[in-house]
Design a protein around this motif. Sequence first.
Motif, PDB file in Angstrom:
ATOM      1  N   TYR A   1     -14.993   3.254   2.200  1.00  0.00           N
ATOM      2  CA  TYR A   1     -13.902   4.208   1.991  1.00  0.00           C
ATOM      3  C   TYR A   1     -12.833   3.638   1.064  1.00  0.00           C
ATOM      4  O   TYR A   1     -12.079   4.370   0.427  1.00  0.00           O
ATOM      5  CB  TYR A   1     -13.294   4.577   3.351  1.00  0.00           C
ATOM      6  CG  TYR A   1     -12.239   5.666   3.295  1.00  0.00           C
ATOM      7  CD1 TYR A   1     -12.608   7.012   3.296  1.00  0.00           C
ATOM      8  CD2 TYR A   1     -10.880   5.354   3.229  1.00  0.00           C
ATOM      9  CE1 TYR A   1     -11.658   8.015   3.245  1.00  0.00           C
ATOM     10  CE2 TYR A   1      -9.917   6.355   3.177  1.00  0.00           C
ATOM     11  CZ  TYR A   1     -10.311   7.689   3.185  1.00  0.00           C
ATOM     12  OH  TYR A   1      -9.372   8.685   3.136  1.00  0.00           O
ATOM     13  N   HIS A   2     -12.795   2.300   0.982  1.00  0.00           N
ATOM     14  CA  HIS A   2     -11.736   1.681   0.174  1.00  0.00           C
ATOM     15  C   HIS A   2     -12.083   1.745  -1.305  1.00  0.00           C
ATOM     16  O   HIS A   2     -13.187   1.370  -1.693  1.00  0.00           O
ATOM     17  CB  HIS A   2     -11.544   0.225   0.602  1.00  0.00           C
ATOM     18  CG  HIS A   2     -10.205  -0.311   0.212  1.00  0.00           C
ATOM     19  ND1 HIS A   2      -9.848  -0.551  -1.088  1.00  0.00           N
ATOM     20  CD2 HIS A   2      -9.114  -0.627   0.963  1.00  0.00           C
ATOM     21  CE1 HIS A   2      -8.603  -1.002  -1.128  1.00  0.00           C
ATOM     22  NE2 HIS A   2      -8.131  -1.058   0.107  1.00  0.00           N
TER      23      HIS A   2
ATOM     24  N   ASN B   1     -10.367  14.275   2.144  1.00  0.00           N
ATOM     25  CA  ASN B   1     -11.048  13.016   2.449  1.00  0.00           C
ATOM     26  C   ASN B   1     -10.248  12.225   3.492  1.00  0.00           C
ATOM     27  O   ASN B   1      -9.955  11.046   3.315  1.00  0.00           O
ATOM     28  CB  ASN B   1     -11.201  12.218   1.140  1.00  0.00           C
ATOM     29  CG  ASN B   1     -12.078  10.999   1.323  1.00  0.00           C
ATOM     30  OD1 ASN B   1     -12.965  10.978   2.188  1.00  0.00           O
ATOM     31  ND2 ASN B   1     -11.819   9.965   0.519  1.00  0.00           N
ATOM     32  N   ARG B   2      -9.861  12.895   4.559  1.00  0.00           N
ATOM     33  CA  ARG B   2      -9.044  12.284   5.621  1.00  0.00           C
ATOM     34  C   ARG B   2      -9.792  11.079   6.182  1.00  0.00           C
ATOM     35  O   ARG B   2     -10.986  11.152   6.449  1.00  0.00           O
ATOM     36  CB  ARG B   2      -8.817  13.339   6.713  1.00  0.00           C
ATOM     37  CG  ARG B   2      -7.604  13.142   7.607  1.00  0.00           C
ATOM     38  CD  ARG B   2      -7.844  12.172   8.720  1.00  0.00           C
ATOM     39  NE  ARG B   2      -6.815  12.287   9.778  1.00  0.00           N
ATOM     40  CZ  ARG B   2      -6.629  11.343  10.684  1.00  0.00           C
ATOM     41  NH1 ARG B   2      -7.335  10.228  10.657  1.00  0.00           N
ATOM     42  NH2 ARG B   2      -5.718  11.519  11.632  1.00  0.00           N
ATOM     43  N   PHE B   3      -9.094   9.962   6.327  1.00  0.00           N
ATOM     44  CA  PHE B   3      -9.752   8.708   6.719  1.00  0.00           C
ATOM     45  C   PHE B   3     -10.058   8.690   8.209  1.00  0.00           C
ATOM     46  O   PHE B   3      -9.149   8.678   9.038  1.00  0.00           O
ATOM     47  CB  PHE B   3      -8.838   7.532   6.355  1.00  0.00           C
ATOM     48  CG  PHE B   3      -9.441   6.175   6.654  1.00  0.00           C
ATOM     49  CD1 PHE B   3     -10.814   5.946   6.524  1.00  0.00           C
ATOM     50  CD2 PHE B   3      -8.632   5.114   7.042  1.00  0.00           C
ATOM     51  CE1 PHE B   3     -11.356   4.689   6.784  1.00  0.00           C
ATOM     52  CE2 PHE B   3      -9.156   3.856   7.304  1.00  0.00           C
ATOM     53  CZ  PHE B   3     -10.524   3.653   7.172  1.00  0.00           C
ATOM     54  N   TYR B   4     -11.324   8.732   8.539  1.00  0.00           N
ATOM     55  CA  TYR B   4     -11.750   8.470   9.913  1.00  0.00           C
ATOM     56  C   TYR B   4     -12.635   7.239   9.896  1.00  0.00           C
ATOM     57  O   TYR B   4     -13.738   7.267   9.360  1.00  0.00           O
ATOM     58  CB  TYR B   4     -12.514   9.661  10.506  1.00  0.00           C
ATOM     59  CG  TYR B   4     -11.607  10.816  10.846  1.00  0.00           C
ATOM     60  CD1 TYR B   4     -10.657  10.688  11.853  1.00  0.00           C
ATOM     61  CD2 TYR B   4     -11.699  12.027  10.167  1.00  0.00           C
ATOM     62  CE1 TYR B   4      -9.806  11.745  12.167  1.00  0.00           C
ATOM     63  CE2 TYR B   4     -10.852  13.080  10.470  1.00  0.00           C
ATOM     64  CZ  TYR B   4      -9.905  12.931  11.474  1.00  0.00           C
ATOM     65  OH  TYR B   4      -9.070  13.970  11.778  1.00  0.00           O
ATOM     66  N   ASN B   5     -12.141   6.176  10.447  1.00  0.00           N
ATOM     67  CA  ASN B   5     -12.915   4.937  10.498  1.00  0.00           C
ATOM     68  C   ASN B   5     -13.976   5.090  11.580  1.00  0.00           C
ATOM     69  O   ASN B   5     -13.659   5.319  12.743  1.00  0.00           O
ATOM     70  CB  ASN B   5     -11.964   3.777  10.816  1.00  0.00           C
ATOM     71  CG  ASN B   5     -12.615   2.432  10.608  1.00  0.00           C
ATOM     72  OD1 ASN B   5     -13.838   2.333  10.595  1.00  0.00           O
ATOM     73  ND2 ASN B   5     -11.798   1.409  10.452  1.00  0.00           N
TER      74      ASN B   5
ATOM     75  N   TRP C   1      -3.404   7.425   2.213  1.00  0.00           N
ATOM     76  CA  TRP C   1      -4.153   8.225   3.187  1.00  0.00           C
ATOM     77  C   TRP C   1      -3.779   9.699   3.100  1.00  0.00           C
ATOM     78  O   TRP C   1      -4.625  10.580   3.208  1.00  0.00           O
ATOM     79  CB  TRP C   1      -3.887   7.708   4.616  1.00  0.00           C
ATOM     80  CG  TRP C   1      -4.654   6.456   4.952  1.00  0.00           C
ATOM     81  CD1 TRP C   1      -5.760   5.985   4.313  1.00  0.00           C
ATOM     82  CD2 TRP C   1      -4.367   5.532   6.005  1.00  0.00           C
ATOM     83  NE1 TRP C   1      -6.194   4.824   4.911  1.00  0.00           N
ATOM     84  CE2 TRP C   1      -5.360   4.519   5.947  1.00  0.00           C
ATOM     85  CE3 TRP C   1      -3.381   5.453   6.980  1.00  0.00           C
ATOM     86  CZ2 TRP C   1      -5.379   3.444   6.838  1.00  0.00           C
ATOM     87  CZ3 TRP C   1      -3.411   4.385   7.862  1.00  0.00           C
ATOM     88  CH2 TRP C   1      -4.395   3.386   7.796  1.00  0.00           C
TER      89      TRP C   1
ATOM     90  N   GLU D   1      -5.430  11.192   0.114  1.00  0.00           N
ATOM     91  CA  GLU D   1      -6.861  11.411   0.368  1.00  0.00           C
ATOM     92  C   GLU D   1      -7.067  12.611   1.284  1.00  0.00           C
ATOM     93  O   GLU D   1      -7.993  13.385   1.117  1.00  0.00           O
ATOM     94  CB  GLU D   1      -7.487  10.161   1.007  1.00  0.00           C
ATOM     95  CG  GLU D   1      -7.567   8.945   0.076  1.00  0.00           C
ATOM     96  CD  GLU D   1      -8.430   9.212  -1.156  1.00  0.00           C
ATOM     97  OE1 GLU D   1      -9.596   9.625  -0.978  1.00  0.00           O
ATOM     98  OE2 GLU D   1      -7.921   9.035  -2.290  1.00  0.00           O
ATOM     99  N   GLN D   2      -6.184  12.735   2.279  1.00  0.00           N
ATOM    100  CA  GLN D   2      -6.309  13.855   3.213  1.00  0.00           C
ATOM    101  C   GLN D   2      -6.156  15.182   2.470  1.00  0.00           C
ATOM    102  O   GLN D   2      -6.895  16.132   2.717  1.00  0.00           O
ATOM    103  CB  GLN D   2      -5.260  13.723   4.316  1.00  0.00           C
ATOM    104  CG  GLN D   2      -5.406  14.745   5.437  1.00  0.00           C
ATOM    105  CD  GLN D   2      -4.553  14.410   6.654  1.00  0.00           C
ATOM    106  OE1 GLN D   2      -3.895  13.374   6.696  1.00  0.00           O
ATOM    107  NE2 GLN D   2      -4.578  15.272   7.647  1.00  0.00           N
TER     108      GLN D   2
ATOM    109  N   GLN E   1      -6.611   5.960  12.109  1.00  0.00           N
ATOM    110  CA  GLN E   1      -7.958   5.847  11.536  1.00  0.00           C
ATOM    111  C   GLN E   1      -9.050   5.992  12.584  1.00  0.00           C
ATOM    112  O   GLN E   1     -10.145   6.416  12.281  1.00  0.00           O
ATOM    113  CB  GLN E   1      -8.126   4.565  10.725  1.00  0.00           C
ATOM    114  CG  GLN E   1      -8.029   3.283  11.498  1.00  0.00           C
ATOM    115  CD  GLN E   1      -7.948   2.096  10.538  1.00  0.00           C
ATOM    116  OE1 GLN E   1      -8.937   1.476  10.242  1.00  0.00           O
ATOM    117  NE2 GLN E   1      -6.758   1.810  10.040  1.00  0.00           N
TER     118      GLN E   1
ATOM    119  N   ARG F   1       0.051   2.402   2.060  1.00  0.00           N
ATOM    120  CA  ARG F   1      -1.131   2.734   2.863  1.00  0.00           C
ATOM    121  C   ARG F   1      -1.072   4.192   3.309  1.00  0.00           C
ATOM    122  O   ARG F   1      -2.029   4.943   3.149  1.00  0.00           O
ATOM    123  CB  ARG F   1      -1.143   1.811   4.090  1.00  0.00           C
ATOM    124  CG  ARG F   1      -2.339   1.962   4.983  1.00  0.00           C
ATOM    125  CD  ARG F   1      -2.279   0.988   6.152  1.00  0.00           C
ATOM    126  NE  ARG F   1      -2.034  -0.391   5.717  1.00  0.00           N
ATOM    127  CZ  ARG F   1      -1.830  -1.414   6.544  1.00  0.00           C
ATOM    128  NH1 ARG F   1      -1.868  -1.223   7.852  1.00  0.00           N
ATOM    129  NH2 ARG F   1      -1.600  -2.628   6.075  1.00  0.00           N
TER     130      ARG F   1
END
Lengths: 355, 120, 517, 332
Positions: free
Chosen positions: B65-66, C390-394, C382, C385-386, C343, C378
Amino acid sequence: MSFALTIEPLGQMLTVEEGQTILEAALRAGIYLPHACCHGLCATCKVQVSDGEVDHGEASNFALMDYERDEGKCLACCAIPQSDVTIEADIEEEPDARNLPVHDYAGSVARIDNLTPTIKGVWLDLDRPMDFQAGQYINLRIPGESAPRAFSIASDPRDGSRIELNIRHVPGGRATTWVHQQLAQGERVQLSGPYGRFFVRESSHEAQQLSYLFLAGGSGLSSPRSMILDLLARGCTRQITLVNGAREAAELYHHDEFEALADAHPNFTYVPALSAEPEDSGWRGARGFVHDAAKAHFDNDFREHKAYLCGPPLMIDACITTLMQGRLFERDIYTEKFISAADAQQARSPLFKRI
Amino acid sequence: MAAVAAVKPYEFEAADRLENFHGNQLLYIGWDQHLMFCAPFCFPLPPAMPFRAFVEQVLPGAFGYHPEFKQIDWSKAEWLASGQPFKPDWDKSLTDNGLAHKAVLRLRTPGLTGIKGSAT
Amino acid sequence: MDMPVAKKKLGLKERYALMTRGLDWQTTYQPMDKVFPFAKYEGIKIHDWDKWEDPFRLTMDAYWKYQAEKEKKLYAIIDAFAQNNGHLGVTDARYVNTLKLFLNGISPLEYMAHRGFAHVGRAFPGVGTRVACLMQSLDEIRHSQTQIHSMSNYNKYYNGMHSFPKMLQRVWYMSVPRSFFDDAVTAGPFEFMIAVGFSFEYVLTNLLFVPFVSGAAYNGDMGAMTFGFSAQSDEARHMTLGLEVIKFVLEQDPDNLPIVQRWIDKWTWRGYRVLTLVAMMMDYMLPKRVMSWKEAWEVYFEQNGGALFKDLARYGIRPPKWLDQIEFDKDHISHQAWSTLYQYGGASNFHTWMPSDEEMDWLSAKYPNTFDKFYRPRFEHWRDEQKKGNRFYNMTLPMLCQTCQIPMIFTEPGDPTQTCYRESTHKGMKYHFCSDGCKEIFDHEPEKYKQSWLPVHQIYQGNCFNPGVDPTAEGFKPLPVVLDYYGVGFGRDNLDFEGSEDQKNFAAWRGAATTNV
Amino acid sequence: MSTIDLRTVTIKPLRHTFTHVAERIGGDKPATRYQEGTFDIQATHNFHYRPTWDPDHEIFDRARTAIVMKDWYAFRDPRQFYYGTYTAARARQQETAESNFAFVESRGLVSALPEAVRHLALELLLPLRHLEWGGNMNNAQICDYGYGTAISQPHIYKAMDHLGIAQYLTRVGLLLADETALDAAKQQWIADPKWQGLRKYVEDSFVLKDWFELFVAHNLVLDGLLYPLVYERIVDDDITMKGGSAIAMLTLFMTEWYGETAKWVDATIKTAAAESPANAQQLSQWTREYLQRGVRAIQPIARHALGANAEAVLGDIEDQFKSRVAKLGLAL
């Protein structure tokens, strides 16, 4: 208008000034009532009003509920007496307190002497004798000052007609300057007393077989002296130790008297300690602060004592720490320090109540 | 000797012993200066997995993702194992690389300093 | 016997002593050590239980009367709040997520405290100590239940609270508060009292309750606020109990000092780590903020705790270890924690979101040295991206600290760009820690912490699936089955606040209440 | 606080209660506060560490008793006590007790008591302070070791009830005599032969490991013999007949409390016994054993208070107890 406040189970009566809360009045008189928030929220200071009327002030409805008000409960931190009031509080009874009534007295200066370069001995002849407990103090009227000043009585309570005060000159202090520069033999004085709850807990010493330890510094010797004279005169046989601190030999007073008492009474030990005596002066006694001298003398073990502390705040603080590290704790430590309502509101740890 | 004070012997199997992982072992990896991934990752992997497979097949799913992941020059990547410099042999297995159960790796990618240089 | 004469009025202390102190006796048909089997094994030496000073003197009849009155008031308010749809008066539906954290993470632990105090109450041979502890046991079940009852109404309208007892035992981040309490109740009675009675109730409780209760007040939640206020009068008792315990133990024997000191170090650190969740809540989850985490720490720990430790110094106690690191970290942990929950928002039971510009500015102002430098880039990344979908879900599971069980999100003391790694080897196996504090706690009692039920490892061991799940089946996807096991409804209880059912419902209901449409 | 009148909206809730509660009450429907405050609050799995005070068990462990239940929430308190209702009930009872004490004091009823009655009341009631303390210990122990909130909750209530009763007995002592009477009674509890059976019974119960056995020993058998004997037969009947109705007023709390609490004790036994024949058998065996010991322990007290009538009264009490437990599914 002021009212009389009686605090049970002590039986102590004191005066509450107009607008003053019960808590404030009690703390000022040296009586510790449990308290915490000081503004009516936590209910720690809840007491029973068994007689008289109070205004509940800001007490919260959650902390003091309606039914409790109906039952005569109040929060001491908010309650302002509207009449003479008797409260019943969660405090320990003091079997040794004589709860003597306070009266006004008049008298004249019988003698005034330099005890040291900074301390004067003042002997007052009262027009009628005052009944007081060794360790208590009087409020002396100072000409031109609205508030009287408190001075501990240094003499033996068996003679209530002539009382001795030992007064250190505080530079810039109006009252002590007046004593040191103007007060003269023969002058008339007005005073009231006796006040305070600093007295020896003799019944506990007897019940638990505890020795007496007095730690004094500066002009804090007054109360311990009165207590020691009283104990010895009454034939006390328990061990009594006085650790008395001064800066230098010239500031030690009543020194010869205590040495003589120590010679005459095998159960009395006198430990003078000097903190700033020149190295070459020939002083053979202890050097250092009171707490150091006490620690050395008792080899850091103060158990089986009750200790009575009198002197400047820094000395008291150091002595308490030393005593506690030598395993003597709050229940056996007494100080003349009193707690004001303002002190109570500062960020202070609630770990200790009296010390 | 540190010990648990207890009323009787107090000893148990570790909750995370190797045999509890059905033939896998745990491997942890963190990417230094890339704290967008809030913590290092934990993977259950076959001990026989070649290091190459770990990097090429496992890591993209975790770090991909990075935006800087694609920019890694793997020939310049530096590795630490338990904080000590470590030179993996890409074609050897995890075990043969000396990576036992619960080994921890740190990946360093000089020149890549995270989003806007913030170690993110 | 003589006829009774007029009686002297007893003082409260004397009367209370008669009501409790004389009740016990030295047993002779069974040895005292068998009746009180847990009083000595921790090495704490008590010579004279009678030296215990009752921290409060409440007989049961007065207790019943007073507490019943409080309950009457409290439930009247809870009822009115529910009847009036009080939940629609809160600032913003994001606020409700703080209640999810509280109900899942705290209320069942109040129940644990109830059991823990019953255990130590029964264990202590001293009467005064036992009565005080048992009364607290009773209070703690009150706190658990009044919280559940206060939040029950929220559960009817919002997601993420419906299975709180299960969630505390299963959801990954919940193992942080849970293991804290499991640790305390599995310890001996004296350690429990230092852990919960002193370190938690006295030193740290304000940092838990003030933010939540003031947070509730600031955000229009009368229901939650009221249980907080009503609990406060119990807390005063609990705090004095914690203080009395420490004084009593320290005064009883000089050998107790090093043991107590180690417990203070350990439990302050353990408690501080749990408070990471509160830090995050304060800085990110309250739509209307009370104060920053950093400010709260300064007031409630540094100032108030400072005065306490100054007095404790007289007993030879020094301030807890690792305060220098805490001092440095107060600028960081709330941001680090929110990054984490954001995340891993796919695997938790509440909603997360990125702060608005205005909120980021508040954070910059409160954390001038760190927020813009380390965290704003950061968060903005995010957020961008959202916006792009492209919302960050780790989705990769994190490495956890063996002791505090928080993912290894904390950074080196003095270097916020470097993850802090510590490890120990015990009986041939490695264990990993987030900090010197957590490592030292493990190193002292490895036999205890090697048992930790670490959620990530448990998933990999196959222990976090409901019965009947076959992880070897073709196309097996672990996340949905783990969420099933957690009781978390995917897409309903978790994921971003933006687009959530909570958000939509609140908007619609509030709209219906405030407009004529 | 918002000033809008939010009552005007009618909104349909997403659910009526918590999921775990719904599972127990047969679906999603409004639940009571007792249910929401009780069901499943105790942790049951994924414990992190073993207790240092009991490494053989989990923190909460079904194996701490021989009684086996499929579901430990099968136990319901017929009083529906959660903290709020519990304190409300006790607050009402203490209010009555308070006014009874006030009545006895204000009317000078103590000085009107026949000396023999006053003497007997002191001799009988004051040593029971210590027995009540034992009740506090034992119920705290059950709260500690028991399984599930439905068990722990009523036991902390009962533990504190015993403390409350010990305190009421103390007040009776201070009203009828003074502090020295308390000391004398403690001496009797420790050394007087007629109390030793009871003291031994209680001390032996302190070291029981099985908490359900302890429940039988204390809450079912000991309470079940002693309360009827002391408060019903001796105080309410015998002492009252001899002009001591003031004593009955002062112990009204105990009489009412026992009547109420026994219902919950019965429900608990009944539920456990109904679960399986093995449970019923185990409970019956315990009850048989403790009944025998219990009757022996209270005999000297009964004889002291009731003289020749003691055996008949004891017989009654034992019979009543037996028929009570028979209804609960136990076979003695």
